[in-house]
Design an enzyme around this catalytic site. Structure first.
Site, mmCIF file in Angstrom:
data_model
loop_
_atom_site.group_PDB
_atom_site.id
_atom_site.type_symbol
_atom_site.label_atom_id
_atom_site.label_comp_id
_atom_site.label_asym_id
_atom_site.label_seq_id
_atom_site.Cartn_x
_atom_site.Cartn_y
_atom_site.Cartn_z
ATOM 1 N N HIS A 1 -2.140 -7.066 -5.210
ATOM 2 C CA HIS A 1 -3.067 -6.398 -4.291
ATOM 3 C C HIS A 1 -4.126 -7.412 -3.842
ATOM 4 O O HIS A 1 -5.301 -7.339 -4.192
ATOM 5 C CB HIS A 1 -3.720 -5.201 -4.981
ATOM 6 N N ARG B 1 2.924 3.233 -5.550
ATOM 7 C CA ARG B 1 2.914 4.612 -6.026
ATOM 8 C C ARG B 1 4.256 5.054 -6.597
ATOM 9 O O ARG B 1 5.314 4.628 -6.139
ATOM 10 C CB ARG B 1 2.514 5.541 -4.867
ATOM 11 N N ASP C 1 -2.607 1.207 6.667
ATOM 12 C CA ASP C 1 -2.250 1.507 5.289
ATOM 13 C C ASP C 1 -0.766 1.833 5.335
ATOM 14 O O ASP C 1 -0.357 2.985 5.183
ATOM 15 C CB ASP C 1 -3.072 2.664 4.730
ATOM 16 N N GLU D 1 -0.231 -7.203 0.873
ATOM 17 C CA GLU D 1 0.279 -7.020 -0.480
ATOM 18 C C GLU D 1 1.788 -7.287 -0.498
ATOM 19 O O GLU D 1 2.562 -6.467 -0.014
ATOM 20 C CB GLU D 1 0.001 -5.607 -0.971
#
Length: 328
Positions: A177, A74, A235, A288
């Protein structure tokens, strides 16, 4: 057996299928140079989450195969400044006040090589920034990216080469990913574990953006020994321990397979671990590897921690990662 290469159609797209003694992989250049499928041939077990239809792929692009994240994760507000220059990335989802997962993942790449050399097979794809409007709009530099997959009997090496042809330095970050099926077919989530060395994790805000603060990893000891994956919802972003190899080891004892995921210690510094965190489409696990932390150019922390790097004019960077599959 010697490896073989076939040019095939996969869900309507031109693709390359590579077969070795123990692995079969499919690369789709038009889908961001994605290794969309990987299968363990001795038992026919698929390893990566592979779409059943093109519509399924486009609906959840990041959760199929191994999308290339450039830059990864992000970017707050889709913008940052680097060496006095402003960069702006697309933010197509009004519900997300950030850019996510970079500008290479959904672009078509050119197949530049597919060949067998003795006991190895190679697939190489290429993308040129100034020939790709979406890439050049976000990163207005002249550069070329090459993604080379090297298949051997029981492993796939990924070699990402970034080459500058520009007169200014360019900020860059890379990630994958990687979406593994977990449990594997025939396996059991209660017998799945993850081994990974990470002493610290990044404190995240409600947008899952790092605050700049590092805190102790609550799973540190369990991860080092083998964290049971049926007990956690993740996460999260972890800073890899600097004194240990950069690797994640996934074991599904029920399916009888182990996946070792290694990354180049010179560049990779972070792991994002994601398993849906309670969402209904579980059944996967994403380790990831990232060279920079999410939102790295905007994080108030030293570059040696965030992983923010510059590609100087005329320079190149070569980042290697590797998947090795074995029986337990």
């Amino acid at each position: 057996m010697h490896p073989t290469i076939e040019h095939i159609t996969f869900l309507g797209e031109s693709a390359v299928r590579v077969t070795t003694e123990k692995l079969e992989g499919v690369v789709v250049p038009a889908w961001g140079s994605n290794l969309i499928s990987l299968t363990w041939r001795p038992t026919g077990q698929p390893l990566l989450r592979t779409p059943a239809t093109a519509e399924a792929y486009h609906a959840r692009t990041t959760l199929h195969g191994m999308p290339i994240l450039f830059p990864p994760s992000r970017i707050a507000g889709g913008t940052f400044r680097f060496r006095g220059r402003e960069y702006r990335f697309p933010m197509p989802d009004p519900a997300r006040p950030y850019h996510i997962h970079g500008v290479l993942m959904r672009e078509p790449w050119r197949l530049s090589e597919a060949a067998v050399d003795g006991e190895e097979a190679y697939v190489e794809t290429t993308i040129v920034a100034e020939e790709t409007p979406a890439v050049y709009a976000a990163l207005p530099h002249r550069f070329t990216v090459r993604q080379r997959f090297r298949f051997t009997t029981d492993a796939v090496e990924l070699r990402f080469v970034l080459e500058s042809r520009d007169e200014e330095a360019m900020p860059w970050g890379l990630g994958y990913h990687t979406t593994f099926l977990l449990p594997l077919p025939g396996g059991d989530l209660s017998r799945c574990t993850l081994q990974l060395r990470a002493d610290k994790t990044w404190a995240l805000d409600e947008q899952l953006l790092p605050s700049g603060e590092l805190v102790d990893n609550p799973y540190r000891d369990a991860m080092a020994a083998g964290l049971p994956l049926d007990r956690v919802e993740l996460d999260d972003v972890f800073l890899a321990s600097p004194d240990a190899p950069f690797e994640a080891i996934l074991t599904d004892a029920g399916a009888g397979l182990r996946i070792r995921y290694e990354g180049d210690r010179r560049y990779f510094t972070q792991w994002v671990l994601y398993n849906g965190k309670g969402k209904p489409d579980r059944g996967f696990f994403c380790p990831e590897p990232l060279t920079w932390v999410p939102n790295a150019p905007n994080v108030n922390a030293p570059a040696e921690l965030t992983g923010l790097q510059a590609l100087e004019p005329g320079a190149s960077a070569e980042v290697v990662s590797k998947l090795t599959i074995s029986e337990v």
